[in-house]
Design a protein around this motif. Structure first.
Motif, mmCIF file in Angstrom:
data_model
loop_
_atom_site.group_PDB
_atom_site.id
_atom_site.type_symbol
_atom_site.label_atom_id
_atom_site.label_comp_id
_atom_site.label_asym_id
_atom_site.label_seq_id
_atom_site.Cartn_x
_atom_site.Cartn_y
_atom_site.Cartn_z
ATOM 1 N N ALA A 1 29.625 0.712 -30.206
ATOM 2 C CA ALA A 1 29.471 1.519 -31.434
ATOM 3 C C ALA A 1 28.188 1.162 -32.156
ATOM 4 O O ALA A 1 27.451 2.041 -32.601
ATOM 5 N N ALA A 2 27.880 -0.127 -32.251
ATOM 6 C CA ALA A 2 26.635 -0.553 -32.917
ATOM 7 C C ALA A 2 25.423 -0.055 -32.144
ATOM 8 O O ALA A 2 24.442 0.384 -32.746
ATOM 9 N N ALA A 3 25.482 -0.104 -30.823
ATOM 10 C CA ALA A 3 24.365 0.388 -30.002
ATOM 11 C C ALA A 3 24.168 1.892 -30.206
ATOM 12 O O ALA A 3 23.036 2.380 -30.308
ATOM 13 N N ILE B 1 33.995 -2.253 -37.324
ATOM 14 C CA ILE B 1 35.061 -1.254 -37.174
ATOM 15 C C ILE B 1 35.471 -1.133 -35.716
ATOM 16 O O ILE B 1 36.661 -1.119 -35.385
ATOM 17 N N GLY B 2 34.481 -1.050 -34.821
ATOM 18 C CA GLY B 2 34.793 -0.947 -33.388
ATOM 19 C C GLY B 2 35.571 -2.146 -32.891
ATOM 20 O O GLY B 2 36.526 -2.010 -32.118
ATOM 21 N N LEU C 1 24.784 -1.081 -38.760
ATOM 22 C CA LEU C 1 25.075 -1.633 -37.427
ATOM 23 C C LEU C 1 26.219 -2.640 -37.506
ATOM 24 O O LEU C 1 27.131 -2.625 -36.665
ATOM 25 N N ALA C 2 26.180 -3.497 -38.511
ATOM 26 C CA ALA C 2 27.256 -4.484 -38.677
ATOM 27 C C ALA C 2 28.585 -3.794 -38.967
ATOM 28 O O ALA C 2 29.632 -4.207 -38.449
ATOM 29 N N ALA C 3 28.557 -2.734 -39.757
ATOM 30 C CA ALA C 3 29.792 -1.994 -40.067
ATOM 31 C C ALA C 3 30.339 -1.314 -38.815
ATOM 32 O O ALA C 3 31.548 -1.358 -38.554
ATOM 33 N N ALA C 4 29.459 -0.688 -38.041
ATOM 34 C CA ALA C 4 29.910 -0.032 -36.807
ATOM 35 C C ALA C 4 30.521 -1.064 -35.858
ATOM 36 O O ALA C 4 31.575 -0.818 -35.246
ATOM 37 N N PHE C 5 29.866 -2.209 -35.753
ATOM 38 C CA PHE C 5 30.411 -3.270 -34.897
ATOM 39 C C PHE C 5 31.767 -3.732 -35.418
ATOM 40 O O PHE C 5 32.732 -3.843 -34.655
ATOM 41 N N ARG D 1 33.696 -5.428 -27.191
ATOM 42 C CA ARG D 1 32.848 -4.552 -26.381
ATOM 43 C C ARG D 1 32.710 -3.175 -27.027
ATOM 44 O O ARG D 1 31.622 -2.601 -27.073
ATOM 45 N N ALA D 2 33.796 -2.647 -27.556
ATOM 46 C CA ALA D 2 33.741 -1.359 -28.248
ATOM 47 C C ALA D 2 32.888 -1.468 -29.507
ATOM 48 O O ALA D 2 32.134 -0.553 -29.837
#
Length: 152
Positions: free
Chosen positions: A144-146, A131-132, A125-129, A139-140
């Motif tokens: 992405a984390a969601a 990167i986004g 989740l932290a990685a997705a956040f 917001r992206a």
């Protein structure tokens, strides 16, 4: 004048992300406890086994759980070389570490595996956040984390 809560730069955004990750960890723990309880009560025996594993979705997880339990017993007996050289997938060895630490008190179930599962989930989740946010904006990153958090 903007308040510190409005600051989305630097540590402020990570403070907000930290709260979201804590919420995700609490929800994950609640789900694991629920799965464990449903499994122990045999409320849905064709869907969830007695260890809290959702066999309807992951039938091979019962084999991995058994292998990790065997490896954890070897670890607890001090057979670290056996654990290192055993011909099992890497993730089974990681689960064996969790089972060696938590299995004696929690049983060789989803509860004993939860520290590893939660750590990897929160890291993704932290990685997705990250990167986004880096590629687009905060917001992206949150979207992405969601998406990763809710992906089945």
């Amino acid at each position: 004048m903007a308040s510190p809560a409005d600051d989305h730069s630097g540590s402020g955004s990570w403070r907000g992300l930290g709260r979201l990750l804590c919420a995700a960890a609490v929800l994950r723990l609640a789900l694991s406890v629920t799965l464990h309880a449903v499994g122990r009560r045999a409320a849905l025996p064709k869907a969830i086994d007695r260890h809290g594993i959702v066999v309807a979705v992951m039938p091979d997880a019962t084999d991995f759980r058994g292998d990790a339990a065997r490896l954890s017993r070897a670890l607890r007996a001090g057979e670290v070389r056996y654990w290192l050289g055993a011909d099992y997938p890497f993730h089974v060895k990681l689960y064996a570490l969790c089972f060696a630490l938590f299995g004696p008190r929690l049983g060789y179930s989803v509860l004993a595996a939860e520290p590893l599962n939660a750590s990897l989930h929160l890291a993704s989740l932290a990685a997705a956040f990250g990167i986004g946010k880096a590629v687009f904006n905060r917001r992206a990153g949150l979207s992405a984390a969601a998406a990763v958090a809710l992906w089945p």
